[in-house]
Design a protein around this motif. Structure first.
Motif: not given
Length: 266
Positions: A16-17, A9-10, A13
């Motif tokens: 994506y950033l 998940l990290r 994220a």
């Protein structure tokens, strides 16, 4: 959730950033200094670029204090007082969040332009609002209006009225209670609102673009200067001005982070 799921998940994220934010901004920095520092420095030290920078600073210097004063007063009015139409006022404050900046600029044009509601009166008194600095100030104030209000309102609700009531019981006047009790209690909310207002004012494009007239060296902010240089195929100038805006934004965000850390209880 398992550790593997947390890492996935990290990673998703952060990836994506990196794809949406870091890569484009990093590419702008790379393109800016692709031909050396001298070329970039020359681009941001031209008379039009310097004027655009200082005009942007001027707009921020006017809009931020005015919106700060208005935001604190309006937050106190909404939280501490009961009056008819309070819900409508609260909704109107959020209007800049919902309305496109281009629409905001057009509305100012229809009100203060030569053929607007106040156009004849302004012209007869020799006052020019649209296609000049006053119109750009109005546009900047409009788009950055809600931030201080929305940051201060929850803080006021959280601190309550006990300290203010105690100050009034001890004989403090309303203004004294505000300076000695209310303002110290909401100072971090005000500080966050000021930082967000500054960031929004620095990056405003749409509303200012409509009311400015795009006159290089006269009514051109840094954001408009980026567009002007890009349309003139001066990519180094456009990238260099973008880097200046990015550095200003980074400095603003860094100050917000420092304020947040300072405001956290030890």
């Amino acid at each position: 959730m398992t550790r593997r799921s947390q890492l996935a998940l990290r990673s998703a994220a952060l990836g994506y950033l990196a794809l949406i934010l870091v890569a484009p901004v990093g590419l702008v920095f790379y393109r800016t200094f692709e031909h050396g520092f001298a070329a970039a420095w020359h681009s941001v030290t031209t008379p039009s670029a310097i004027h655009a920078f200082w005009l942007t600073v001027e707009l921020v210097a006017i809009a931020v204090p005015l919106n700060t004063i208005f935001g604190v007063m309006m937050a106190i009015a909404i939280v501490r007082h009961r009056f008819r139409g309070r819900g409508l006022v609260s909704a109107l404050i959020d209007l800049p969040f919902a309305v496109s900046p281009v629409v905001i600029g057009l509305s100012l044009l229809l009100v203060y332009g030569r053929k607007g509601w106040f156009g004849d009166w302004l012209t007869s008194h020799g006052i020019q609002v649209i296609f000049s600095t006053p119109g750009m100030v109005l546009a900047t104030i409009f788009v950055s209006l809600p931030f201080v209000v929305r940051e201060v309102i929850p803080v006021l609700r959280e601190v309550g009225t006990d300290q203010e009531d105690a100050a009034a019981t001890l004989g403090a006047r309303p203004l004294q209670a505000f300076w000695r009790v209310t303002l110290p209690a909401i100072r971090w909310g005000v500080a966050y609102g000021v930082v967000l207002t500054t960031a929004r004012s620095l990056g405003e494009f749409g509303a200012v673009s409509v009311v400015s007239g795009h006159l290089a060296g006269q009514t051109e902010t840094l954001t408009l200067h980026v567009q002007d240089r890009f349309e003139a195929f001066d990519l180094t100038g456009a990238y260099a001005a973008s880097v200046v805006l990015a550095l200003l934004a980074i400095a603003t965000l860094a100050s917000m982070t420092l304020l947040r850390r300072k405001g956290e209880p030890a």
